[in-house]
Design an enzyme around this catalytic site. Structure first.
Site, PDB file in Angstrom:
ATOM      1  N   ARG A  51       0.854  -1.204   0.000  1.00 49.34           N
ATOM      2  CA  ARG A  51       0.000   0.000   0.000  1.00 49.34           C
ATOM      3  C   ARG A  51       0.882   1.244   0.000  1.00 49.34           C
ATOM      4  O   ARG A  51       0.598   2.239  -0.638  1.00 49.34           O
ATOM      5  CB  ARG A  51      -0.967   0.002   1.205  1.00 49.34           C
ATOM      6  CG  ARG A  51      -1.690   1.333   1.365  1.00 49.34           C
ATOM      7  CD  ARG A  51      -2.995   1.251   2.162  1.00 49.34           C
ATOM      8  NE  ARG A  51      -2.963   0.361   3.297  1.00 49.34           N
ATOM      9  CZ  ARG A  51      -2.371   0.629   4.467  1.00 49.34           C
ATOM     10  NH1 ARG A  51      -1.752   1.779   4.663  1.00 49.34           N
ATOM     11  NH2 ARG A  51      -2.384  -0.263   5.440  1.00 49.34           N
ATOM     12  N   TYR A 104     -14.921  17.353 -16.619  1.00 47.12           N
ATOM     13  CA  TYR A 104     -15.413  15.969 -16.604  1.00 47.12           C
ATOM     14  C   TYR A 104     -16.486  15.828 -15.513  1.00 47.12           C
ATOM     15  O   TYR A 104     -16.304  16.312 -14.382  1.00 47.12           O
ATOM     16  CB  TYR A 104     -14.237  15.014 -16.347  1.00 47.12           C
ATOM     17  CG  TYR A 104     -14.667  13.612 -16.037  1.00 47.12           C
ATOM     18  CD1 TYR A 104     -15.415  12.882 -16.952  1.00 47.12           C
ATOM     19  CD2 TYR A 104     -14.358  13.020 -14.819  1.00 47.12           C
ATOM     20  CE1 TYR A 104     -15.839  11.599 -16.660  1.00 47.12           C
ATOM     21  CE2 TYR A 104     -14.765  11.733 -14.527  1.00 47.12           C
ATOM     22  CZ  TYR A 104     -15.519  11.030 -15.452  1.00 47.12           C
ATOM     23  OH  TYR A 104     -15.940   9.765 -15.156  1.00 47.12           O
ATOM     24  N   ASP A 176      -5.813  18.889 -15.386  1.00 44.20           N
ATOM     25  CA  ASP A 176      -6.129  17.508 -15.736  1.00 44.20           C
ATOM     26  C   ASP A 176      -5.685  17.339 -17.193  1.00 44.20           C
ATOM     27  O   ASP A 176      -6.326  17.855 -18.109  1.00 44.20           O
ATOM     28  CB  ASP A 176      -7.632  17.269 -15.571  1.00 44.20           C
ATOM     29  CG  ASP A 176      -8.042  15.848 -15.904  1.00 44.20           C
ATOM     30  OD1 ASP A 176      -7.334  15.191 -16.686  1.00 44.20           O
ATOM     31  OD2 ASP A 176      -9.087  15.394 -15.401  1.00 44.20           O
ATOM     32  N   LYS A 201      -7.008   6.278 -19.753  1.00 48.15           N
ATOM     33  CA  LYS A 201      -7.300   6.755 -21.103  1.00 48.15           C
ATOM     34  C   LYS A 201      -6.076   6.549 -22.017  1.00 48.15           C
ATOM     35  O   LYS A 201      -5.629   5.444 -22.195  1.00 48.15           O
ATOM     36  CB  LYS A 201      -7.755   8.204 -21.015  1.00 48.15           C
ATOM     37  CG  LYS A 201      -8.876   8.427 -19.970  1.00 48.15           C
ATOM     38  CD  LYS A 201     -10.110   7.654 -20.320  1.00 48.15           C
ATOM     39  CE  LYS A 201     -11.268   7.665 -19.362  1.00 48.15           C
ATOM     40  NZ  LYS A 201     -11.227   8.128 -18.052  1.00 48.15           N
TER      41      LYS A 201
HETATM   42  N1  PLP Z   1     -10.470  13.250 -15.957  1.00 43.90           N
HETATM   43  C1  PLP Z   1     -10.976  13.138 -17.184  1.00 43.90           C
HETATM   44  C2  PLP Z   1     -10.742  14.231 -18.185  1.00 43.90           C
HETATM   45  C3  PLP Z   1     -11.736  12.020 -17.533  1.00 43.90           C
HETATM   46  O1  PLP Z   1     -12.256  11.920 -18.775  1.00 43.90           O
HETATM   47  C4  PLP Z   1     -11.964  11.007 -16.556  1.00 43.90           C
HETATM   48  C5  PLP Z   1     -12.758   9.794 -16.880  1.00 43.90           C
HETATM   49  O2  PLP Z   1     -13.421   9.729 -17.877  1.00 43.90           O
HETATM   50  C6  PLP Z   1     -11.405  11.162 -15.284  1.00 43.90           C
HETATM   51  C7  PLP Z   1     -10.659  12.291 -15.023  1.00 43.90           C
HETATM   52  C8  PLP Z   1     -11.613  10.129 -14.217  1.00 43.90           C
HETATM   53  O3  PLP Z   1     -10.776   9.047 -14.419  1.00 43.90           O
HETATM   54  P1  PLP Z   1     -11.065   7.535 -13.943  1.00 43.90           P
HETATM   55  O4  PLP Z   1     -12.255   7.058 -14.690  1.00 43.90           O
HETATM   56  O5  PLP Z   1      -9.806   6.814 -14.264  1.00 43.90           O
HETATM   57  O6  PLP Z   1     -11.346   7.591 -12.471  1.00 43.90           O
END
Ligand code: PLP
Length: 386
Positions: A51, A104, A176, A201
């Protein structure tokens, strides 16, 4: 290592051949615990419990830190776990953050539904407009949270300008960077303080793993994030980080093809009578195209568009493609299609976030682009009743 090219660092940073066996590929250290030399005998940097730290995870963290130009990298169990750790490391009750108006949906939900319960306020603003961002900042603002390109409207924020606004206010800028990836854009070099990723992604790139990461140059923030991750436990497993590590090695070649294909798809859609509007930062008419050209290498693999015949036609068309798979997520080698209003961004309905009901989002994969264009044309034609 830092002076080497992107593709070289993707393959070698954090990935020395195993000193004991010579294994060229970092092993999957599928272990929860580690033998210790003596009671209390572990030294700084030794592994104790997975962990807290795991060698496969360390390799991914060093690889990602190198690609983003960060001193520190931390891998998490998901993009949301990474975002949650940053928000909880930086914000305290009474603090305020500014968030993009097309962030998001899951990020918005976390801020609006979870953080708000702990006395953390937020203001939603159009991050492509620096005056609006400046007006949204309050004395208690500690964070500006930015996606560029944003999800799903591909909005572009001027990262250097937002960093200046944040720093003037004594706040941090978090970017992000999931849509762009470090191959197309490195926010820390533009002045951002923290980068977060959903490694699920493009970084993983094969739709076979969920993960997240945080990158920063700040030593103290790294310590806080490390402490929080160990205290709360949102760690990825060794096999998941290994898949991500492996995916990142081909990021540069995949991104080039994603960009090639998305450019052609965006141009095709822009010329189609059933398409009212195309959102792609590479199109010269896209708001923010010039800023994107300044801060990005190319424009990415995501394309959104509005169906000229409205929501029902957008829904029908999304379910009608044969190569584009109707699914959430993005950034994998295969092309995906979705309806943000009913799928990824359903959690934002009724909020200030404006996702048009006739919007369709594409994650353009790396298949033969002629097949992708044929598929889209056929699906758009069907909704015209042909
Ligand atoms: N940030 C963006 C731009 C996303 O498109 C997503 C998920 O679609 C996330 C964060 C969240 O990521 P996760 O699904 O890996 O938790």
């Amino acid at each position: 290592m830092d002076n080497l090219g992107f593709e070289t660092r993707a393959i070698h940073a954090g990935q020395e051949p195993d000193p004991r066996t010579g294994a060229v590929i970092v092993p999957i250290y599928q272990t929860s615990t580690y033998a210790q030399d003596g009671v209390g005998g572990t030294r700084e940097g030794d592994y104790e419990y997975s962990r807290t730290a795991n060698p496969t995870r360390t390799a991914l963290e060093e690889q990602l830190a190198s690609l983003e130009g960060a001193r520190h990298g931390l891998a998490f169990a998901s993009g949301m776990a990474a975002s949650d750790a940053v928000l909880r490391a930086v914000l305290r009750p009474g603090d305020h953050l500014v968030l993009g108006n097309d962030a998001y949906g899951g990020t918005f939900r976390l801020i609006d539904k979870v953080l708000a319960q702990w006395g953390i306020a937020h203001t939603v603003a159009d991050l492509s407009n620096v005056d609006r961002v400046r007006a949204a900042v309050r004395p208690e603002t500690r964070l500006i949270w930015c996606e560029s390109p944003s999800n799903p409207l591909l909005g572009i924020a001027d990262i250097a300008a937002l960093a200046a606004i944040a720093h003037d206010a004594g706040a941090r800028l978090v970017v992000d960077n999931t849509f762009a990836t470090p191959y197309l854009q490195t926010p820390l070099a533009l002045g951002a303080d923290v980068v977060v990723h959903s490694t699920t992604k493009y970084l993983g790139g094969h739709s076979d793993v969920v993960g997240g990461a945080v990158l920063t140059g700040e030593d103290e923030l790294r310590e806080q994030l490390f402490f929080l991750r160990n205290a709360a436990g949102a760690v990825p497993g060794p096999f998941d980080v290994w898949l991500t590590l492996r995916g990142i090695k081909t990021l540069a070649v995949r991104m080039e093809r994603h960009c090639d294909n998305a450019e052609l798809v965006a141009e095709t859609l822009a010329a189609h009578p059933k398409v009212a509007k195309v959102y792609y930062p590479g199109l010269p008419g896209h708001p923010g195209h010039e800023v994107a050209a300044k801060q990005m290498r190319r424009f990415g693999g995501m394309v959104s568009f509005r169906h000229a015949d409205g929501e029902r036609a957008a829904l029908e068309m999304s379910a009608r493609t044969s190569l584009f798979i109707l699914a959430e997520s993005l950034g994998g080698i295969e092309s995906l299609i979705e309806h943000p209003g009913r799928m990824t961004h359903a959690s934002t309905s009724g909020s200030l976030l404006q996702v048009p009901a006739d919007l369709v989002r594409l994650s353009v994969g790396i298949e033969d682009v002629r097949d992708l264009v044929t598929d889209l044309r056929a699906a758009l034609g069907w909704s015209q009743g042909r």
